[in-house]
Design an enzyme around this catalytic site. Sequence first.
Site, PDB file in Angstrom:
ATOM      1  N   ASP A 184      43.851  34.975  36.290  1.00  0.00           N
ATOM      2  CA  ASP A 184      42.983  35.274  37.421  1.00  0.00           C
ATOM      3  C   ASP A 184      42.928  34.016  38.280  1.00  0.00           C
ATOM      4  O   ASP A 184      42.179  33.084  37.999  1.00  0.00           O
ATOM      5  CB  ASP A 184      41.598  35.677  36.916  1.00  0.00           C
ATOM      6  N   TYR A 198      34.560  34.658  34.921  1.00  0.00           N
ATOM      7  CA  TYR A 198      34.119  35.807  35.714  1.00  0.00           C
ATOM      8  C   TYR A 198      35.341  36.396  36.411  1.00  0.00           C
ATOM      9  O   TYR A 198      36.139  35.662  36.998  1.00  0.00           O
ATOM     10  CB  TYR A 198      33.090  35.353  36.759  1.00  0.00           C
ATOM     11  N   LYS A 213      40.243  35.455  47.760  1.00  0.00           N
ATOM     12  CA  LYS A 213      39.649  34.292  48.440  1.00  0.00           C
ATOM     13  C   LYS A 213      40.567  33.667  49.494  1.00  0.00           C
ATOM     14  O   LYS A 213      40.701  34.201  50.572  1.00  0.00           O
ATOM     15  CB  LYS A 213      39.185  33.270  47.399  1.00  0.00           C
TER      16      LYS A 213
HETATM   17  N1  PLP Z   1      37.935  36.396  39.838  1.00  0.00           N
HETATM   18  C1  PLP Z   1      37.409  35.178  40.041  1.00  0.00           C
HETATM   19  C2  PLP Z   1      37.966  34.006  39.303  1.00  0.00           C
HETATM   20  C3  PLP Z   1      36.353  35.001  40.936  1.00  0.00           C
HETATM   21  O1  PLP Z   1      35.824  33.783  41.115  1.00  0.00           O
HETATM   22  C4  PLP Z   1      35.856  36.133  41.623  1.00  0.00           C
HETATM   23  C5  PLP Z   1      34.736  35.996  42.554  1.00  0.00           C
HETATM   24  O2  PLP Z   1      34.079  35.007  42.668  1.00  0.00           O
HETATM   25  C6  PLP Z   1      36.446  37.384  41.387  1.00  0.00           C
HETATM   26  C7  PLP Z   1      37.481  37.472  40.499  1.00  0.00           C
HETATM   27  C8  PLP Z   1      35.975  38.582  42.109  1.00  0.00           C
HETATM   28  O3  PLP Z   1      36.356  38.505  43.441  1.00  0.00           O
HETATM   29  P1  PLP Z   1      35.555  39.328  44.569  1.00  0.00           P
HETATM   30  O4  PLP Z   1      34.202  38.696  44.660  1.00  0.00           O
HETATM   31  O5  PLP Z   1      36.394  39.156  45.800  1.00  0.00           O
HETATM   32  O6  PLP Z   1      35.490  40.735  44.116  1.00  0.00           O
END
Ligand code: PLP
Length: 426
Positions: free
Chosen positions: A238, A143, A266
Amino acid sequence: MNERSTLLFKEAKNHIPGGVNSPVRAFGAVGGTPLFISSAKGPRIYDVDGNSYIDFVLSWGPMILGHSHPRIVEVLVKAAANGTSYGAPTEWELELARLIKEFIPSIEMVRLVSSGTEATMSAIRLARAFTQRNKIVKFEGCYHGHVDYLLVKAGSGATTFGTPDSPGVPEDFTKYTLIAPFNDREFLRNLFKEYGKDIACVIVEPVCGNMGVVLPEEGFLEDIRNITERYESLLIFDEVITGFRLSLGGAQQLFKVKPDITCLGKILGGGLPIGAYGGRGEIMQMVSPSGPVYQAGTLSGNPLATRAGIETLKILKDLNPYRDLDEKTAYLCENLNRLLKKYGIEASINRIGSMFTIFFTSEKVSDYRSALRSDRKRYSAFFHGMLKKGKYFAPSQFEAAFLSIAHSAEDIEDTIKDADQVLKGL
Ligand code: PLP
């Protein structure tokens, strides 16, 4: 008792879709009523009915220092008194950028945004501009936020071109998104054989947290690095979850694989809204205003978020808590494993550092399809059993549990004791 949470949830549904501002909070996957939280301190959260829980969700990852860490509270109070947003440069943005670069050497330049979603979306735009190619590769079960063309999991590996997971995303928007199974090196090789010259980038969670915790098999990340290099595509890690979670330098430090662009979020904001993307200088120089790739944000580099971020990173640097976190989490997982065996429950635990998932399946979980074979009803029973005992795990089988530096040895023992009773009853 959760009378007030129940009441608020019922009322919230009249005003907010599903009563929540992010879907998984609604407990849809496990049933029941979400807790409405009134405060949090250290490893605990407190709900509006006066119950207290040891928190293994930690706001889905950010709160590695535990909640309301005194140093974070102090800098935030001071910061707020001096204004909460200026829409003009500050020295804290510079300081945070320097710290990010110090911890993650693959990042030579970095741009701050306000969420992980913005970070991945911007990184992919940049990769497409830099390579002048359109196609991207993402892995099943990873994700990367709710970007239209990333909302694709592709139900079966036979489907190479993704179809959107959500209504409202035109199929045309996802036609450049190629889907590959996580940990399938041969699939990736074949994909590149066929489309390699058109692939702008591969985006991957180097350790997946979003189908539950799934580790990269030996050589998988190296393979992605090699193949992207060979085809002159970019590699985007990511690290929104893994950044500052698995080590100060994230998963890339641990696995010794250097991406071209890294996405962060995060922990970087210490619980305030932030995201970042950064990488090789020649790529990042293409971002506006030094280059033509447009990307902007009213609240980007916000003075509260940057100061919470700076303080969080400084504390992590001072403490270097990663070995401790690893040992503490290993101890918890070893005991959970022992109990699962004791009661003959089919389950396997995936863990790395301070993040883990109990999958209720006997088979090894190494990709999205094996994750989906776990018994979600059993997870729900485990979740509700633990919740009744004041232990707050993620309300879905396909999420990570996290530990913070604030979780004490007693918290862990207490959790093991309760897990014994809950697993016995499953
Ligand atoms: N990338 C990863 C690996 C994530 O776990 C998340 C959210 O849980 C995101 C991107 C998206 O981040 P945000 O919820 O701050 O938009």
